[in-house]
Each structure stands twice: as structure tokens, then as C-alpha cells.
Scaffold this motif. Structure first.
Motif, short mmCIF file in Angstrom:
data_model
loop_
_atom_site.label_atom_id
_atom_site.label_comp_id
_atom_site.label_asym_id
_atom_site.label_seq_id
_atom_site.Cartn_x
_atom_site.Cartn_y
_atom_site.Cartn_z
N MET A 1 61.23 85.56 98.90
CA MET A 1 59.95 85.67 99.55
C MET A 1 60.34 85.75 101.19
SD MET A 1 56.59 83.50 99.13
CE MET A 1 56.21 84.45 97.50
N ASP A 2 59.84 86.66 101.77
CA ASP A 2 60.04 86.53 103.35
C ASP A 2 59.20 85.62 104.17
OD1 ASP A 2 60.56 87.43 105.86
OD2 ASP A 2 59.67 89.44 105.80
N VAL A 3 59.88 84.40 104.42
CA VAL A 3 58.96 83.34 105.13
C VAL A 3 58.35 84.22 106.33
CG1 VAL A 3 59.37 81.15 106.22
CG2 VAL A 3 60.42 81.80 104.12
N ASP A 4 58.98 84.89 107.22
CA ASP A 4 58.41 85.66 108.47
C ASP A 4 57.15 86.46 108.15
OD1 ASP A 4 60.27 83.82 109.85
OD2 ASP A 4 61.93 85.58 109.61
N ASN A 5 57.08 86.89 107.00
CA ASN A 5 55.96 87.76 106.85
C ASN A 5 54.97 87.52 105.79
OD1 ASN A 5 54.44 90.25 107.20
ND2 ASN A 5 56.13 91.42 106.08
N LEU A 6 54.29 86.32 105.62
CA LEU A 6 53.55 85.84 104.77
C LEU A 6 52.21 86.66 104.88
CD1 LEU A 6 54.06 81.86 105.07
CD2 LEU A 6 55.10 83.71 103.63
N GLU A 7 51.76 87.21 105.73
CA GLU A 7 50.66 87.51 106.06
C GLU A 7 50.24 88.90 104.79
OE1 GLU A 7 47.09 87.50 107.49
OE2 GLU A 7 48.76 86.22 108.13
N ARG A 8 51.42 89.47 104.27
CA ARG A 8 51.24 90.65 103.31
C ARG A 8 50.76 90.01 102.18
NH1 ARG A 8 57.68 91.43 102.56
NH2 ARG A 8 57.12 92.72 100.80
N TYR A 9 50.74 88.76 101.77
CA TYR A 9 49.90 88.02 100.69
C TYR A 9 48.74 87.72 100.68
CZ TYR A 9 54.88 87.79 99.81
OH TYR A 9 56.33 88.19 99.68
N PHE A 10 48.20 88.06 101.95
CA PHE A 10 46.77 87.70 102.19
C PHE A 10 45.99 89.10 102.57
CE2 PHE A 10 49.19 83.82 102.54
CZ PHE A 10 48.54 83.11 101.90
N ARG A 11 46.27 90.10 102.28
CA ARG A 11 45.63 91.33 102.37
C ARG A 11 44.37 91.60 102.05
NH1 ARG A 11 50.69 95.14 101.78
NH2 ARG A 11 50.81 93.79 99.97
N GLU A 37 48.36 78.37 105.11
CA GLU A 37 49.13 76.96 105.51
C GLU A 37 49.66 76.11 104.38
OE1 GLU A 37 48.12 72.79 107.86
OE2 GLU A 37 46.26 74.20 107.38
N SER A 38 49.32 76.39 103.06
CA SER A 38 49.78 75.76 101.93
C SER A 38 50.91 76.48 101.46
CB SER A 38 48.71 75.75 100.78
OG SER A 38 48.20 76.76 100.35
N LEU A 39 50.79 77.89 101.47
CA LEU A 39 52.08 78.57 101.17
C LEU A 39 53.31 78.12 102.08
CD1 LEU A 39 53.49 80.81 99.44
CD2 LEU A 39 52.41 82.41 100.79
N GLN A 40 52.86 78.06 103.35
CA GLN A 40 53.98 77.83 104.59
C GLN A 40 54.72 76.52 104.00
OE1 GLN A 40 55.23 79.84 107.05
NE2 GLN A 40 56.79 78.37 107.13
N LYS A 41 53.72 75.51 103.92
CA LYS A 41 54.29 74.01 103.32
C LYS A 41 55.11 74.03 102.56
CE LYS A 41 50.99 70.65 105.40
NZ LYS A 41 51.99 69.97 106.10
N THR A 42 54.48 74.80 101.24
CA THR A 42 55.43 74.87 100.00
C THR A 42 56.79 75.46 100.31
OG1 THR A 42 53.38 75.29 98.70
CG2 THR A 42 55.44 76.02 97.71
N LEU A 43 57.01 76.47 101.00
CA LEU A 43 58.30 77.21 101.39
C LEU A 43 58.98 76.12 102.41
CD1 LEU A 43 57.06 80.62 102.26
CD2 LEU A 43 58.23 79.91 100.19
N GLU A 44 58.41 75.38 103.13
CA GLU A 44 59.16 74.50 104.07
C GLU A 44 59.58 72.95 103.48
OE1 GLU A 44 56.38 73.39 107.10
OE2 GLU A 44 56.67 75.39 107.97
N GLN A 69 55.46 68.35 91.78
CA GLN A 69 55.97 69.62 91.46
C GLN A 69 57.03 70.18 92.41
OE1 GLN A 69 52.63 72.09 91.09
NE2 GLN A 69 52.25 71.62 88.92
N LYS A 70 58.31 70.18 91.90
CA LYS A 70 59.46 70.49 92.51
C LYS A 70 59.66 72.25 92.41
CE LYS A 70 64.37 70.12 93.57
NZ LYS A 70 65.57 69.69 93.10
N VAL A 71 59.46 72.94 93.60
CA VAL A 71 59.51 74.37 93.28
C VAL A 71 60.99 74.97 93.29
CG1 VAL A 71 58.95 76.76 94.30
CG2 VAL A 71 57.40 74.71 94.58
N LEU A 72 61.30 75.46 92.08
CA LEU A 72 62.68 76.20 91.95
C LEU A 72 62.55 77.50 92.23
CD1 LEU A 72 63.50 74.42 88.51
CD2 LEU A 72 63.97 73.60 90.65
N SER A 73 61.43 78.18 92.16
CA SER A 73 61.39 79.71 92.64
C SER A 73 60.12 79.96 92.86
CB SER A 73 62.22 80.85 91.59
OG SER A 73 61.43 80.97 90.43
#
Length: 107
Positions: A1-11, A37-44, A69-73
Motif C-alpha cells: 500500500m502506497d503510504v504517500d498516496n492514501l487519497e486514492r482509497y477515499f474517492r 487519519e485512522s488508516l495513516q495511524k494503522t500504517l504508522e 490487533q497487530k496488522v500483518l498485512s
């Protein structure tokens, strides 16, 4: 998942559904919603963060219960409008105490 381009998931809107699946069993544990914000925090953090539609606030799964919940993927579907978080679940995922939120059999 492209962390720098999260906007694509919120079209399609400000929230995206996220299916949570247990890595060891393949069982679907829950469905919750993420905002940017929650997606960004999950990735971070590598832990699941969601947006509560009823409380209108972010929540870190397990912050109060300890059932984290530890995210594996983290994957997006083909239309990039639904996410799948494959996790290592500690304790029950459901607020009722059930391991999965999907325990009500309809058929």
C-alpha cells in the motif's frame, strides 16, 4: 500500500470499510470503518485504528480491553474501496466477548 498516496482509497467517500481477518485461522473477525487519519495511524503503528461512526472519533482496537490487533498485512480490493487487514488477534475481537463479531447464524 502506497503510504504517500492514501487519497486514492477515499474517492467514494470519507470512510472506507475494513474487513479484519485473523491470520492463523482465516476467520473474519469484524468489519469497521477507517478514515484518512485512522488508516495513516494503522500504517504508522502496525496496530488497527478505526473511525467510530456512532461516536465520531478515532479508536485504537484494544486500547481499553487489551484485545489488540497487530496488522500483518493490509490490502485493498480491486476497486480500492474496501480494505482487508490480516491481523494477529489478542483475545476476543468482538465487544460482546465473542472471538468474532460474526456469530449470529442466519442460514
Amino acid at each position: 500500500m502506497d503510504v504517500d498516496n492514501l487519497e486514492r482509497y477515499f474517492r467514494k467517500g470519507d470512510l472506507i470499510p475494513c474487513i479484519v481477518q485473523e491470520a492463523g485461522t482465516g476467520e473474519v473477525l469484524m468489519l469497521a470503518y477507517m478514515n484518512r487519519e485512522s488508516l495513516q495511524k494503522t500504517l504508522e503503528t502496525g496496530m488497527t485504528w478505526f473511525y467510530s461512526r456512532s461516536r465520531r472519533e478515532l479508536w485504537n482496537k484494544g486500547a481499553t480491553s487489551g484485545h489488540v490487533q497487530k496488522v500483518l498485512s493490509l490490502r485493498a480490493d480491486c476497486d480500492e474501496d474496501t480494505l482487508l487487514a490480516v491481523v494477529e488477534q489478542t483475545g476476543p475481537a468482538c465487544h460482546t466477548g465473542s472471538h468474532s463479531c460474526f456469530f449470529n447464524t442466519i442460514r
